[in-house]
Enzyme design. Structure first.
Site, PDB file in Angstrom:
ATOM      1  N   ASP A 455      50.805  60.005 -35.736  1.00 25.07           N
ATOM      2  CA  ASP A 455      49.453  59.726 -36.351  1.00 25.07           C
ATOM      3  C   ASP A 455      48.575  58.944 -35.385  1.00 25.07           C
ATOM      4  O   ASP A 455      48.919  57.814 -35.106  1.00 25.07           O
ATOM      5  CB  ASP A 455      50.010  58.777 -37.631  1.00 25.07           C
ATOM      6  CG  ASP A 455      48.613  58.426 -38.626  1.00 25.07           C
ATOM      7  OD1 ASP A 455      47.625  58.697 -38.174  1.00 25.07           O
ATOM      8  OD2 ASP A 455      48.919  58.086 -39.854  1.00 25.07           O
ATOM      9  N   HIS A 456      47.365  59.560 -35.113  1.00 23.58           N
ATOM     10  CA  HIS A 456      46.377  58.869 -34.334  1.00 23.58           C
ATOM     11  C   HIS A 456      45.964  57.545 -34.686  1.00 23.58           C
ATOM     12  O   HIS A 456      45.331  56.801 -33.936  1.00 23.58           O
ATOM     13  CB  HIS A 456      45.469  59.725 -33.793  1.00 23.58           C
ATOM     14  CG  HIS A 456      45.121  59.768 -32.295  1.00 23.58           C
ATOM     15  ND1 HIS A 456      44.809  58.773 -31.608  1.00 23.58           N
ATOM     16  CD2 HIS A 456      44.991  60.663 -31.358  1.00 23.58           C
ATOM     17  CE1 HIS A 456      44.684  58.990 -30.426  1.00 23.58           C
ATOM     18  NE2 HIS A 456      44.933  60.238 -30.236  1.00 23.58           N
ATOM     19  N   ARG A 457      46.057  57.138 -35.910  1.00 22.75           N
ATOM     20  CA  ARG A 457      45.741  55.950 -36.569  1.00 22.75           C
ATOM     21  C   ARG A 457      46.485  54.970 -36.171  1.00 22.75           C
ATOM     22  O   ARG A 457      45.911  53.685 -36.054  1.00 22.75           O
ATOM     23  CB  ARG A 457      45.352  56.225 -38.178  1.00 22.75           C
ATOM     24  CG  ARG A 457      44.590  57.140 -38.653  1.00 22.75           C
ATOM     25  CD  ARG A 457      44.488  57.232 -40.212  1.00 22.75           C
ATOM     26  NE  ARG A 457      45.920  57.578 -40.548  1.00 22.75           N
ATOM     27  CZ  ARG A 457      46.344  57.783 -41.962  1.00 22.75           C
ATOM     28  NH1 ARG A 457      45.194  57.765 -42.630  1.00 22.75           N
ATOM     29  NH2 ARG A 457      47.654  58.327 -42.061  1.00 22.75           N
ATOM     30  N   CYS A 459      48.223  54.550 -33.240  1.00 19.83           N
ATOM     31  CA  CYS A 459      48.639  54.227 -31.851  1.00 19.83           C
ATOM     32  C   CYS A 459      47.546  55.288 -31.236  1.00 19.83           C
ATOM     33  O   CYS A 459      47.024  56.525 -31.846  1.00 19.83           O
ATOM     34  CB  CYS A 459      49.761  54.235 -31.338  1.00 19.83           C
ATOM     35  SG  CYS A 459      50.546  55.691 -31.356  1.00 19.83           S
TER      36      CYS A 459
END
Length: 485
Positions: A455-457, A459
């Site tokens: 999940d790019h949110r 890290c």
């Protein structure tokens, strides 16, 4: 005097609101003991045997095999012997527990003996009542005799058609009832061809054709009224054989397969993951030769060092817990309402397991506190339970990170969908011999492809890359793990 009690589908926990009847374990007229499993149901989480909290004689079952029932819907009715000697204070287990008991008493003033349990291993929190042996003779009078089913036989148009008779109508499907109403057909005058005389749609359509051709509809059981003391329609709904998994659309070869049970839950979770999580994937090839050698040494040890066999999956799981200790960002979830990233202190490690019922993800609790041997033993236990359909909802929920070994399917790489609401998933391809530059020379080594979907949110790519690189380093040099053991 016997008292007829209604047992409803209990709250199965974990937010589940419905279940599919897979198999009935009792018949009408059977004597059941307290907490005896009476039906096997499938939820979106697992296959569960539901025990009845009452002991007595089954007088009716509700719902056909293959149908879905909401929580709180009637499952069956039981005739229970009630008397001044039998019930003093015995109902406390059922009456003072949570609403999940799912059983309600019918008319009657006596108290009823009940265990207070809902599912084996899922008590209501109420004290367990004193149990007594069931006396079948005391409640046999409450169970109607089962009339023989007479096949549907058309009669001549000149023969008189008997009036509608009271008693239960052997039909479950609302579609069948609607079809009969649309053609002014009295279902009480039909004999069903289904199990226990169940009236099927084909029976109604056959009767409609017979009326159109000028003949009378087939009669039910010779048109005779049911025996005195028959259970009312609301308490006795016959059960038919389970329907097929899919249905063919008229005039075409297309097949419709309901998205329900495990498959429906998987579809909902994957769709939500794709909608809510901005995921990204990175991957790397790793030389697993040393890892395989270390595993062979562990499993080949003798004497005091000997122990249970350690699987590759267990070693990879232990590597994951070590990596998550270094990169806690990936053991987290996102609270959208609060707009916060929640880093979780424990690692509840899920692993993908393919079963006959579809893909499930059992969870190894507190994996961060386990060694490879302990993790391997728990994986083996959960895998066996998954294949047998015995996993509980609690064993299928609450994961914080998932390990997906798709290499067992003979593939090298994948971009897996994150198991919502987790933040990452590690994918492992097959380990196969490949040409590899080892110590400056070309050699044949055991190579595996590792992929991380995150999940790019929670890290950025640097953190995700560092996590995956640490995983690869431990695969290539298992001695790296000694620092954290």
């Amino acid at each position: 005097m016997p008292q007829v009690l209604e047992f409803k589908l209990p709250d199965l926990g974990e937010g589940l609101t419905e279940a599919e009847i897979v198999r009935w374990l009792v018949e009408v007229g059977d004597v059941v003991a307290i907490d005896q499993p009476v039906v096997e149901v499938e939820t979106a989480k697992a296959m569960v045997e539901v025990p009845c909290p009452y002991g007595g004689v089954v007088t009716a079952r509700f719902g056909e095999e293959g149908s879905e029932l909401p929580v709180g819907a009637p499952l069956l009715t039981v005739a229970v012997s009630v008397g001044s000697e039998e019930g003093a204070g015995a109902a406390s287990g059922a009456g003072s527990g949570s609403a999940g008991v799912g059983a309600e008493a019918g008319a009657g003033s006596g108290e009823v003996e009940s265990s207070g349990n809902v599912l084996v291993g899922y008590g209501t929190g109420a004290p367990v009542a004193r149990r007594r042996r069931i006396r079948p003779t005391a409640v046999a009078a409450a169970v109607p005799a089962r009339a023989p089913v007479v096949p549907a036989v058309p009669v001549a148009a000149s023969d008189p058609v008997p009036d509608a008779v009271p008693g239960p109508v052997a039909v479950v499907s609302p579609l069948v009832r609607k079809l009969a109403r649309q053609h002014d057909l009295d279902l009480r005058q039909l004999a069903g061809s289904g199990r226990d005389g169940l009236i099927l749609r084909a029976d109604v359509e056959s009767a409609i054709r017979a009326l159109a051709e000028g003949t009378a509809a087939p009669l039910s059981a010779g048109g005779a009224a049911p025996e005195a003391g028959a259970v009312p329609e609301a308490e006795a709904v016959p059960v038919s054989v389970a329907p097929s998994a899919g249905r063919t659309v008229a005039g075409s070869a297309a097949q419709r397969i309901p998205l329900r049970g495990v498959r429906g839950a998987v579809a909902d979770k994957l769709s939500r993951s794709r909608r809510e999580i901005p995921d990204a994937t990175c991957w790397v090839d790793a030389d697993a030769t040393e890892l395989m050698a270390a595993r062979a040494a562990m499993n080949g040890a003798t004497g005091p060092a000997a122990g249970p066999k350690v699987s590759v999956l267990a070693l990879l799981a232990r590597i994951c817990t070590a990596a998550l200790a270094r990169f806690p960002e990936l053991n987290s979830t996102v609270d959208l309402e609060a707009r916060e990233i929640v880093r979780l202190p424990e690692v509840h490690l899920g692993f993908a397991a393919q079963t006959e019922r579809g893909l499930v993800v059992p969870v190894v609790r507190d994996a961060q506190a386990r060694n490879a041997e302990s993790i391997g033993a728990e994986i083996a236990r959960l895998t066996e339970a998954a294949r047998a359909g015995r996993l509980t909802p609690a064993e299928l929920t609450g994961g914080t990170f998932t390990l997906n070994n798709y290499g067992v399917f003979g593939v090298d790489g994948s971009t897996p969908i994150i198991n919502h609401p987790e933040a990452a998933m590690l994918g492992v391809g097959r380990i196969v011999p490949k040409p590899w530059v080892h110590q400056g020379e070309l050699a044949v080594r055991q190579v595996v492809q590792l992929s991380l979907t995150f999940d790019h949110r929670v890290c950025d790519g640097g953190t995700a890359g560092g996590f995956l690189r640490y995983i690869a380093d431990c695969v290539e040099q298992p001695a790296v793990l000694l620092r954290t053991l």
